[in-house]
Design a protein around this motif. Sequence first.
Motif, mmCIF file in Angstrom:
data_model
loop_
_atom_site.group_PDB
_atom_site.id
_atom_site.type_symbol
_atom_site.label_atom_id
_atom_site.label_comp_id
_atom_site.label_asym_id
_atom_site.label_seq_id
_atom_site.Cartn_x
_atom_site.Cartn_y
_atom_site.Cartn_z
ATOM 1 N N SER A 1 -13.788 1.268 15.057
ATOM 2 C CA SER A 1 -14.499 2.233 14.558
ATOM 3 C C SER A 1 -13.611 3.176 13.275
ATOM 4 O O SER A 1 -14.289 4.151 12.964
ATOM 5 N N ALA A 2 -12.352 2.953 13.209
ATOM 6 C CA ALA A 2 -11.482 3.617 12.445
ATOM 7 C C ALA A 2 -12.087 3.432 11.021
ATOM 8 O O ALA A 2 -12.546 2.508 10.597
ATOM 9 N N SER A 3 -11.815 4.476 10.230
ATOM 10 C CA SER A 3 -12.140 4.665 8.607
ATOM 11 C C SER A 3 -11.003 4.113 7.911
ATOM 12 O O SER A 3 -11.396 3.644 6.673
ATOM 13 N N THR A 4 -9.894 4.259 8.241
ATOM 14 C CA THR A 4 -8.758 3.728 7.365
ATOM 15 C C THR A 4 -7.697 2.820 7.985
ATOM 16 O O THR A 4 -7.482 3.136 9.318
ATOM 17 N N LEU A 5 -7.017 1.990 7.353
ATOM 18 C CA LEU A 5 -5.861 1.280 7.931
ATOM 19 C C LEU A 5 -4.809 1.123 6.712
ATOM 20 O O LEU A 5 -5.185 0.821 5.716
ATOM 21 N N ARG A 6 -3.541 1.438 7.185
ATOM 22 C CA ARG A 6 -2.679 1.285 6.231
ATOM 23 C C ARG A 6 -1.598 0.546 6.843
ATOM 24 O O ARG A 6 -1.001 1.171 7.763
ATOM 25 N N LEU A 7 -0.962 -0.445 6.282
ATOM 26 C CA LEU A 7 -0.153 -1.409 7.134
ATOM 27 C C LEU A 7 1.212 -0.889 6.269
ATOM 28 O O LEU A 7 1.625 -1.397 4.987
ATOM 29 N N ASP A 8 2.168 -0.269 7.151
ATOM 30 C CA ASP A 8 3.437 0.462 6.410
ATOM 31 C C ASP A 8 4.222 -0.463 5.683
ATOM 32 O O ASP A 8 5.026 -0.231 4.660
ATOM 33 N N GLN A 9 4.562 -1.747 6.241
ATOM 34 C CA GLN A 9 5.467 -2.439 5.789
ATOM 35 C C GLN A 9 4.945 -3.582 4.729
ATOM 36 O O GLN A 9 4.045 -4.292 5.001
ATOM 37 N N PRO A 10 5.451 -3.316 3.355
ATOM 38 C CA PRO A 10 4.908 -4.255 2.309
ATOM 39 C C PRO A 10 5.332 -5.687 2.809
ATOM 40 O O PRO A 10 6.070 -6.092 3.417
ATOM 41 N N LEU A 11 4.552 -6.612 2.047
ATOM 42 C CA LEU A 11 4.688 -8.121 2.464
ATOM 43 C C LEU A 11 5.177 -8.620 0.943
ATOM 44 O O LEU A 11 4.533 -8.332 0.107
ATOM 45 N N TRP A 12 5.901 -9.588 1.255
ATOM 46 C CA TRP A 12 6.285 -10.505 -0.088
ATOM 47 C C TRP A 12 5.243 -11.802 0.035
ATOM 48 O O TRP A 12 5.152 -12.557 0.849
ATOM 49 N N ASP A 13 4.569 -12.031 -1.291
ATOM 50 C CA ASP A 13 3.720 -13.088 -1.351
ATOM 51 C C ASP A 13 4.591 -13.971 -2.345
ATOM 52 O O ASP A 13 4.733 -13.668 -3.605
ATOM 53 N N SER A 14 5.094 -15.170 -1.584
ATOM 54 C CA SER A 14 5.678 -16.198 -2.476
ATOM 55 C C SER A 14 4.895 -16.831 -3.617
ATOM 56 O O SER A 14 5.509 -17.289 -4.709
ATOM 57 N N SER A 15 3.505 -17.017 -3.506
ATOM 58 C CA SER A 15 2.887 -17.796 -4.623
ATOM 59 C C SER A 15 2.786 -16.960 -5.668
ATOM 60 O O SER A 15 2.701 -17.402 -6.941
ATOM 61 N N SER A 16 2.833 -15.452 -5.764
ATOM 62 C CA SER A 16 2.951 -14.661 -6.965
ATOM 63 C C SER A 16 4.355 -14.200 -7.236
ATOM 64 O O SER A 16 4.672 -13.646 -8.530
ATOM 65 N N GLY A 17 5.157 -13.947 -6.498
ATOM 66 C CA GLY A 17 6.541 -13.513 -6.121
ATOM 67 C C GLY A 17 6.244 -11.925 -6.592
ATOM 68 O O GLY A 17 7.305 -11.428 -7.204
ATOM 69 N N ARG A 18 5.606 -11.409 -5.789
ATOM 70 C CA ARG A 18 5.425 -10.083 -5.709
ATOM 71 C C ARG A 18 5.274 -9.548 -4.573
ATOM 72 O O ARG A 18 4.956 -10.042 -3.606
ATOM 73 N N TRP A 19 5.739 -8.020 -4.447
ATOM 74 C CA TRP A 19 5.577 -7.376 -3.193
ATOM 75 C C TRP A 19 4.033 -6.527 -3.272
ATOM 76 O O TRP A 19 3.826 -5.921 -4.181
ATOM 77 N N TYR A 20 3.536 -6.591 -2.210
ATOM 78 C CA TYR A 20 2.225 -5.721 -1.856
ATOM 79 C C TYR A 20 2.009 -4.876 -0.821
ATOM 80 O O TYR A 20 2.673 -5.284 0.331
ATOM 81 N N GLN A 21 1.449 -3.625 -0.940
ATOM 82 C CA GLN A 21 1.168 -2.696 0.118
ATOM 83 C C GLN A 21 -0.490 -3.078 0.562
ATOM 84 O O GLN A 21 -1.196 -2.937 -0.615
ATOM 85 N N VAL A 22 -0.689 -3.256 1.589
ATOM 86 C CA VAL A 22 -2.057 -3.528 1.942
ATOM 87 C C VAL A 22 -2.655 -2.327 3.042
ATOM 88 O O VAL A 22 -2.013 -1.630 3.694
ATOM 89 N N ARG A 23 -3.752 -2.205 2.220
ATOM 90 C CA ARG A 23 -4.580 -0.924 2.925
ATOM 91 C C ARG A 23 -6.178 -1.561 3.171
ATOM 92 O O ARG A 23 -6.482 -2.518 2.392
#
Length: 301
Positions: free
Chosen positions: A217-239
């Motif tokens: 029932s939570a309204s927001t989710l922030r995943l503190d640790q960025p993840l590395w996407d090897s397919s794009s070669g970029r770092w992403y912050q997921v929310r």
Amino acid sequence: SFADLASMAIERLEREERERSLIANQMLLVSALPIVIWNYEFEGDRFTYVSEQTRDVLGYGPEAWRDFASWLAMIHPDDRERIAGYCQEQTERGLDHEMVYRVRKPDGEELWIREIVNVHVDESGKRSLYGFMIDQSNQRAMENKLRLSEGFLQSTLDGLGTEIAVLDTAGRIKLTNWSWGDTDSSPNSFRTRLRGRDSDGNQIDYNGVFDAFCAGSASTLRLDQPLWDSSSGRWYQVRAAAFETGSERNIVLSREDVSAIQAAQQGLATSEARYRAVVENQEEIVVRYSPDFVFSFVNPA
């Protein structure tokens, strides 16, 4: 007997009175609605009845409704030919029909009208039309505002560099912005975007956390640790964020490209490590302190 005839006559009079009362009540109800009701003889090309509401709704009195041509004259010039052809075709085939078109009032104001027509053909083949007209201008204006609002929102989202998708709790993608790219709406097609590596090279899979958020029932989710996407070669912050439409829970999933921030943080960490390596090997005393004389570093010397 005379008594039986009198009883039958009284019953007939009472029935007729009830029918007249019912018709009067129906007409009273109709007169309270912003609806124009009309009857038209096709072969005679004349309107036999037009309700008084035509003055308030369309700006034309019943007397303005003389024949087919007088009705067409009320219709917006850009809609006139289309509506005339369609109405005549359907009537000649004896088919009920529905039309949406614009009417131009005497003062120049334009209305959107929805008209529903019933075609009655008697035993001799004569056609009579019965119809009513509803002013849908306010509804059309609201629909236009909604489309404008949706267009503005979509263009705003498309202008962002952040990948954004709206999902249901079953994982089906309902809407995406331009940055999301992939339009696959099958369930769980987004799952790979929640997997990657952390800064130490360890595998990260946020799908379990995301599923728990969807079911909760939570309204927001922030995943503190960025993840590395090897397919794009970029770092992403997921929310993720949730909103309700009626009884349905919807999820907005976003991936923000934080590669530049991550690179800056890594560069800063490297510089600090080099700085420490240099000063810790100095024979002179090296200290670092804040303006209020709180020491944050002292080398071994």
